[in-house]
Design a protein around this motif. Structure first.
Motif, PDB file in Angstrom:
ATOM      1  N   SER A 138       0.907  -1.208  -0.082  1.00  0.00           N
ATOM      2  CA  SER A 138      -0.134  -0.072   0.035  1.00  0.00           C
ATOM      3  C   SER A 138       0.844   1.181  -0.082  1.00  0.00           C
ATOM      4  N   VAL A 174       1.639   4.807   1.773  1.00  0.00           N
ATOM      5  CA  VAL A 174       1.546   5.474   2.814  1.00  0.00           C
ATOM      6  C   VAL A 174       2.446   6.841   2.771  1.00  0.00           C
ATOM      7  N   TYR A 218       5.236  10.114  -0.216  1.00  0.00           N
ATOM      8  CA  TYR A 218       4.764   8.745  -0.361  1.00  0.00           C
ATOM      9  C   TYR A 218       5.431   7.684  -0.375  1.00  0.00           C
ATOM     10  N   HIS A 253       4.707   0.481   1.210  1.00  0.00           N
ATOM     11  CA  HIS A 253       4.676  -0.309   2.393  1.00  0.00           C
ATOM     12  C   HIS A 253       4.225  -1.633   2.154  1.00  0.00           C
ATOM     13  N   GLN A 301       2.583  -5.439   2.628  1.00  0.00           N
ATOM     14  CA  GLN A 301       1.523  -5.539   3.311  1.00  0.00           C
ATOM     15  C   GLN A 301       1.700  -7.401   3.340  1.00  0.00           C
ATOM     16  N   LYS A 313      -5.001   0.340   1.852  1.00  0.00           N
ATOM     17  CA  LYS A 313      -4.347   0.317   2.984  1.00  0.00           C
ATOM     18  C   LYS A 313      -5.151  -0.577   4.305  1.00  0.00           C
TER      19      LYS A 313
END
Length: 143
Positions: free
Chosen positions: A6, A8, A22, A25, A27, A128
């Motif tokens: 995602s 972040v 940004y 990230h 997951q 997210k």
């Protein structure tokens, strides 16, 4: 399969006044526990699940003993493990003593098998994950 990520926003801790940027990230998408790993290995060879489990447990015990002696554990193309330390500093070398060591961590350095795998990863963006707040257990959409 692909590695899910995602996007972040993160601020630079050294320059908090600047706007954030940004970043991707990773997951996690499920997990593989010890039992499942043993079953998977059993399915790829002629060794029983019990034998795989016994060997892995023995390898872990040998690693624990070696790391506690300060040895580097090298597992061929898989990678290596080594103890690293974090400590407070001293003004002079002769002032330093072991009570200044705050803790230890185990550093893993991937070998050729995993570094080559990293070069072939495919990525796909996902939403997210919800962020849990400290005041309640109800998840809140994070930013």
């Amino acid at each position: 399969m692909s590695v899910k990520y995602s996007v972040v926003m993160r601020k630079n801790p050294a320059k908090m006044s600047l706007p954030g940027k940004y970043y991707a990230h990773a997951q996690a998408y499920g997990e593989v526990d010890f039992d499942s790993l043993c079953e998977d290995v059993n399915g790829r060879c002629t060794v029983t699940k019990a034998d795989v489990s016994a060997v892995l447990e023995s390898v872990l015990e040998s690693m624990k003993q070696g790391l506690s002696k300060g040895q580097i554990i090298r597992l061929g193309n898989f990678g290596s493990f080594q103890v690293g330390l974090s400590s407070n500093g001293a003004e002079k070398e002769e002032e330093y003593n072991s009570s200044m060591i705050r803790g230890a961590k185990i550093a893993f350095r991937p070998g050729k098998l995993l570094t080559n795998m990293q070069k072939t990863l495919i990525y796909s963006q996902v939403a997210k994950l919800p962020v849990k707040t400290k005041a309640s257990t109800a998840p809140v959409t994070g930013a």
